[in-house]
Design an enzyme around this catalytic site. Sequence first.
Site, PDB file in Angstrom:
ATOM      1  N   PHE A  87       0.825  -1.022   0.143  1.00 29.85           N
ATOM      2  CA  PHE A  87       0.004   0.012   0.025  1.00 29.85           C
ATOM      3  C   PHE A  87       0.819   1.197   0.071  1.00 29.85           C
ATOM      4  O   PHE A  87       0.259   2.270  -0.442  1.00 29.85           O
ATOM      5  CB  PHE A  87      -0.942   0.005   1.109  1.00 29.85           C
ATOM      6  CG  PHE A  87      -0.302  -0.528   2.605  1.00 29.85           C
ATOM      7  CD1 PHE A  87       0.447   0.217   3.181  1.00 29.85           C
ATOM      8  CD2 PHE A  87      -0.780  -1.591   2.981  1.00 29.85           C
ATOM      9  CE1 PHE A  87       0.825  -0.060   4.472  1.00 29.85           C
ATOM     10  CE2 PHE A  87      -0.062  -2.269   3.989  1.00 29.85           C
ATOM     11  CZ  PHE A  87       0.716  -1.270   4.971  1.00 29.85           C
ATOM     12  N   CYS A 117       1.363   2.515  -3.470  1.00 33.55           N
ATOM     13  CA  CYS A 117       0.060   3.245  -4.487  1.00 33.55           C
ATOM     14  C   CYS A 117      -0.784   4.015  -3.708  1.00 33.55           C
ATOM     15  O   CYS A 117      -1.628   4.615  -4.265  1.00 33.55           O
ATOM     16  CB  CYS A 117      -0.636   2.080  -5.022  1.00 33.55           C
ATOM     17  SG  CYS A 117      -1.220   0.761  -3.646  1.00 33.55           S
ATOM     18  N   HIS A 118      -0.622   4.475  -2.379  1.00 36.99           N
ATOM     19  CA  HIS A 118      -1.468   5.205  -1.508  1.00 36.99           C
ATOM     20  C   HIS A 118      -0.703   6.400  -1.388  1.00 36.99           C
ATOM     21  O   HIS A 118       0.079   6.359  -0.486  1.00 36.99           O
ATOM     22  CB  HIS A 118      -2.040   4.618  -0.303  1.00 36.99           C
ATOM     23  CG  HIS A 118      -3.210   5.327   0.474  1.00 36.99           C
ATOM     24  ND1 HIS A 118      -2.669   6.017   1.681  1.00 36.99           N
ATOM     25  CD2 HIS A 118      -4.402   5.531   0.255  1.00 36.99           C
ATOM     26  CE1 HIS A 118      -4.174   6.521   2.025  1.00 36.99           C
ATOM     27  NE2 HIS A 118      -4.846   6.038   1.095  1.00 36.99           N
ATOM     28  N   PHE A 119      -1.155   7.648  -1.840  1.00 34.04           N
ATOM     29  CA  PHE A 119      -0.510   8.980  -1.596  1.00 34.04           C
ATOM     30  C   PHE A 119       0.985   8.963  -1.876  1.00 34.04           C
ATOM     31  O   PHE A 119       1.841   8.890  -0.997  1.00 34.04           O
ATOM     32  CB  PHE A 119      -0.600   9.478  -0.194  1.00 34.04           C
ATOM     33  CG  PHE A 119      -1.939   9.659  -0.040  1.00 34.04           C
ATOM     34  CD1 PHE A 119      -3.094  10.298  -0.831  1.00 34.04           C
ATOM     35  CD2 PHE A 119      -2.591   9.648   1.524  1.00 34.04           C
ATOM     36  CE1 PHE A 119      -4.382  10.442  -0.327  1.00 34.04           C
ATOM     37  CE2 PHE A 119      -3.949   9.774   1.772  1.00 34.04           C
ATOM     38  CZ  PHE A 119      -4.667  10.209   0.951  1.00 34.04           C
TER      39      PHE A 119
END
Length: 144
Positions: A46, A49-51
């Site tokens: 994560f 791909c997250h922020f």
Amino acid sequence: MKDLNKKKIISLTKITEPFLMVDNIKNILNLKSATGIKKVNKNSWFFKCHFTNQPMMPGTLIQETMLQTIIATLYSSKRFKDKICLITSSKTNFFSKVDKPTVLNINIKILNMTKLKVEATAIIKNHKNIKIASGDFKYFISIK
């Protein structure tokens, strides 16, 4: 008191990598409480791909660690052998972000249980004992 390793959690919950958010569960007191462990490392999927400009663990995945710890703990009991629990209500509060490698300790308690309902609570703290999140959850118990 018993413990669950990752293989047993997968077997009980039917959730696999990468969505499996609990590495092991320890100190299980049958239908009362347990502690889940999630190791977050710099290569956790994560973070990629997250922020992407300021990577962090999504709140939904933090909440999922609590839900999976509760469910695996319930399913480890013989009482839930042929049952499935469906989430009906959740209230989660977030206190601190997870943006660095850490170990999350997910402490859960089963508050109330009837033939058709389970109420549970959870608190997540990191390896420095900083509170990350807490939640209150309700489940409907059904036959598989």
